[in-house]
Scaffold this motif. Sequence first.
Motif, PDB file in Angstrom:
ATOM      1  N   TRP A 168       0.756  -1.244   0.000  1.00 40.35           N
ATOM      2  CA  TRP A 168       0.000   0.000   0.000  1.00 40.35           C
ATOM      3  C   TRP A 168       0.790   1.300   0.000  1.00 40.35           C
ATOM      4  O   TRP A 168       0.276   2.316  -0.487  1.00 40.35           O
ATOM      5  N   PRO A 169       2.006   1.378   0.492  1.00 41.05           N
ATOM      6  CA  PRO A 169       2.721   2.650   0.363  1.00 41.05           C
ATOM      7  C   PRO A 169       2.840   3.140  -1.079  1.00 41.05           C
ATOM      8  O   PRO A 169       2.687   4.340  -1.352  1.00 41.05           O
ATOM      9  N   THR A 170       3.078   2.232  -2.009  1.00 42.64           N
ATOM     10  CA  THR A 170       3.170   2.629  -3.419  1.00 42.64           C
ATOM     11  C   THR A 170       1.842   3.165  -3.922  1.00 42.64           C
ATOM     12  O   THR A 170       1.797   4.166  -4.663  1.00 42.64           O
ATOM     13  N   LEU A 171       0.729   2.530  -3.526  1.00 41.28           N
ATOM     14  CA  LEU A 171      -0.579   3.011  -3.953  1.00 41.28           C
ATOM     15  C   LEU A 171      -0.870   4.375  -3.331  1.00 41.28           C
ATOM     16  O   LEU A 171      -1.384   5.283  -4.008  1.00 41.28           O
ATOM     17  N   ILE A 172      -0.569   4.546  -2.054  1.00 44.38           N
ATOM     18  CA  ILE A 172      -0.795   5.831  -1.383  1.00 44.38           C
ATOM     19  C   ILE A 172      -0.014   6.934  -2.093  1.00 44.38           C
ATOM     20  O   ILE A 172      -0.520   8.039  -2.320  1.00 44.38           O
ATOM     21  N   ASP A 173       1.212   6.639  -2.452  1.00 45.71           N
ATOM     22  CA  ASP A 173       2.042   7.612  -3.159  1.00 45.71           C
ATOM     23  C   ASP A 173       1.415   7.988  -4.499  1.00 45.71           C
ATOM     24  O   ASP A 173       1.408   9.167  -4.891  1.00 45.71           O
ATOM     25  N   ALA A 174       0.863   7.001  -5.203  1.00 47.21           N
ATOM     26  CA  ALA A 174       0.213   7.272  -6.487  1.00 47.21           C
ATOM     27  C   ALA A 174      -1.067   8.085  -6.302  1.00 47.21           C
ATOM     28  O   ALA A 174      -1.365   8.992  -7.094  1.00 47.21           O
ATOM     29  N   LEU A 175      -1.825   7.787  -5.243  1.00 49.80           N
ATOM     30  CA  LEU A 175      -3.049   8.547  -4.984  1.00 49.80           C
ATOM     31  C   LEU A 175      -2.732  10.000  -4.648  1.00 49.80           C
ATOM     32  O   LEU A 175      -3.490  10.911  -5.014  1.00 49.80           O
TER      33      LEU A 175
END
Length: 447
Positions: A168-175
């Motif tokens: 999820w850190p990668t997704l949070i960064d993308a969001l």
Amino acid sequence: MNTELRSNTTPISPPSPSIFNTPQSSLSGALKGCLGSLDGACIEKLLLHCASALESNDVTLAQQVMWVLNNVASSVGDPNQRLTSWFLRALISRVSSVCPTAMNLHGSPTLQRTPVRSMSVTELAGYVDLIPWHRFGFCASNSAILKAIQGYPKVHILDFSITHCMQWPTLIDALAKRPEAPPSLRITVPSCRPPVPPLLNVSSEQVGLRLANFAKSRDVPFEFHVIDSSSSSTSSDVLAAESSSFHLESLLGQLNPSMLDLRDDEALVINCQNLLRYLPDEPGESNQNPSFRNAFLEIIKGLNPCVVTVVDEDADMDASSLTSRMIACFNYLWILFDALETFLPKDSWQRMEYEADVGHKIENIIGFEGLQRIERLESGVRLAQRMKNSNFQSIPFCEETVREVKFLLDEHASGWGMKREEDMLVLTWKGHNSVFATAWAPSGFDD
């Protein structure tokens, strides 16, 4: 010495039954002829002899074959030897459970169970980054999720995975970089997980706090919840525990809109990373009730998610026949041993730890039956048919996702690749399928 294990050979068919009717003396001589040979096909043939002997309750013949395997196996040798050592350990465990006094192999692997070490968050990150085994699924799933939630101001992810939210850190960064401003993000995880590696030395709640701090640093509104369960416990010394330790009934009972606090103004995402293999596929009592696996899919379909991502290892290892599982297991799990050989020295602790985790999988697949055998993997093709039978429709991956995955693989060894198979993306090692990624929505889902 050639260190490739199976990349230049094709899986062999099971030996003719007549082979196993060979007199023991001539069979023993034929098997001894394999001594000193590290050819994967020869080792596979030995394993098949042993599996057939065990299925026939011929402990004496099994001991003969295992004696030969013991002269090939080495936990610090080349990939063939290292893989063989874990198969031998699993076979010794199986035989010893049936006939405790049967095994007496000098120098054979110890049967004392070595608990899997619980990692720190930093160590787990290094474990995940070592090879693209997990990162491939993270990348493909996150891309599919980002596409599915475009335009939604609120997103709720129901996360079923075995990697402790490392996705999820990668997704949070993308969001955080979304042009229309990031949505508010809620992540819910079950309080119980399969008793398999990797294990983490902090609680799910502590993982949630770390994610919350990261989301705050990216200005992404964030909530984290753990589904309440009064009987959840996962410790490093229960790897071969019965599937009841996963609290399947409790898990299915908690998957209702009220307990999950589902909200009409949120886009619901359900993420299944390496989960379905741990849900038993046997039908319920009197063959009238659906299996846990199908019941789980039926329940999550009823939650009306906008996307369901399913990632797992691309092999079939759920056969009732020990011989069939042996073939599938050997012809698949060589990939990890061969891949690690390309960039880690033989005495690397990282390599040994990763191989030990694979070894525990082998021990469960080969050494156990019934509820104790929790590794019940099915291939991507079979999973796709199961999803369609459960009234899910496939969501094809877009070209942007393909580019992102290829960019990720460029960070790893040249043997890794990717291909499309229908609507799946498949991670490959030297052309052999290893992990599949898929995305689904309930048939008729109205976004």
